[in-house]
Design a protein around this motif. Structure first.
Motif: not given
Length: 326
Positions: A122-125, A157-159, A285-290, A295-296
């Motif tokens: 979550a912090v990384a986002l 990494s997210l971009l 958050f939803a994209l990462a949770a699924t 997230v690195i």
């Protein structure tokens, strides 16, 4: 409570762990037990007094945290106690205070964190995720070849993943070293280029039949910006988001005009509103949770290891997001 502060400017050793009173939530506030605090490169610049604004000392750095609501102030629904939340401090006028065990903030400023998303992710986002999301929105990549600098870092990494999701035809990752390039490729990059190799911009042109990248997302600055310009296609866009490290000369800017290229500045804060902030974080958050967005994590450090965390960022020895675990 424990907190990390610096009372003078200098190298990472100026960071010290101290005891401070645990804040009490005032009316309308909640007390958050910090489970993860993000570490950002600009905080290393603040520590050295190289940032745009000189902070007042002593200072507890940190602008992004995630944790659990431990207590609520007057007027706040008690049902919020125990909730998992993230606090985008940078967006609510709180430029410091995150490197600590507790944080008191307005209840309206916290964002729910899904149960299946870790506090570290979550912090990384927060800063990195929002930066990556808005970079893609500023220069939409659909159908275009894009170049991403620092492609194994917290933002990069997210971009590169979000650029793919937004329809990029090709993603070229630029990073330092084989390990970081392997990370970028694992996230979907078509091509990985080591920026430490002389003349790496020529590799971009060779890979694009001499044309170059249609968009260069540059969050590094300095000599990297000049190389990005060399790698940019005619009529291409250079999106610059590295505050304080812009080194293009007037002649180089004039050359962009003759090649019909454009330069776009990027600063995150002016793009955020209270409404968009919550919606954007909910999306990330939803994209990462699924599992749709990976997230690195670049390193987990205890509060009393904050100096080591800063060194990892300054030495560019980390990939992904560096966090402190109080």
């Amino acid at each position: 409570m424990k907190a990390v502060q610096f009372s003078r400017f200098g190298e990472p050793e100026v960071l010290e762990t101290v005891e401070r009173p645990t804040p009490q939530p005032r009316p309308g506030e909640v007390l958050v037990r910090v489970r993860a605090a993000g570490v950002n490169y600009f905080e290393t610049l603040m520590r050295r007094n190289l940032y745009a604004v000189t902070p007042e000392l002593p200072m507890v750095p940190g602008v992004e945290v995630a944790g659990e609501i431990e207590a609520v102030g007057e007027g706040v629904d008690p049902v919020l106690s125990g909730s998992r939340v993230a606090v985008p401090m940078f967006a609510i006028g709180r430029p410091n205070g995150g490197y600590a065990e507790y944080l008191a903030v307005e209840a309206a400023s916290v964002v729910p964190v899904p149960e299946d998303l870790s506090f570290e992710d979550a912090v990384a986002l927060l800063v990195p995720g929002l930066t990556a999301l808005h970079l893609v929105r500023r220069s939409p990549p659909r159908g275009r070849t894009v170049l991403v600098t620092a492609a194994a870092g917290g933002v990069g990494s997210l971009l590169l993943q979000l650029a793919w999701r937004a329809g990029a035809e090709r993603v070229i990752a630029v990073a330092g070293g084989a390990g970081k390039l392997d990370v970028a490729r694992s996230l979907g990059a078509d091509l990985g280029i080591d920026y430490r190799e002389p003349g790496w911009a020529a590799q971009v042109r060779d890979a694009t039949d001499g044309r170059g990248a249609d968009i260069a997302y540059d969050t590094v600055g300095g000599v990297i910006t000049k190389a990005c310009l060399d790698a940019l296609a005619p009529a291409g866009e250079l999106l610059f988001g590295a505050l304080g490290r812009f080194d293009l000369t007037a002649a180089e800017l004039e050359g962009m005009l003759f090649r019909n290229q454009s330069l776009k500045g990027f600063a995150l804060l002016p793009l955020l509103t209270p409404e968009s902030l919550r919606a954007d974080l909910a999306e990330l958050f939803a994209l990462a949770a699924t599992g749709a967005l990976r997230v690195i994590q670049g390193g987990r450090y205890r509060l009393d290891q904050a100096a080591e965390a800063h060194r990892a960022l300054e030495d560019r020895g980390s990939t992904g997001k560096v966090v402190l675990i109080p």
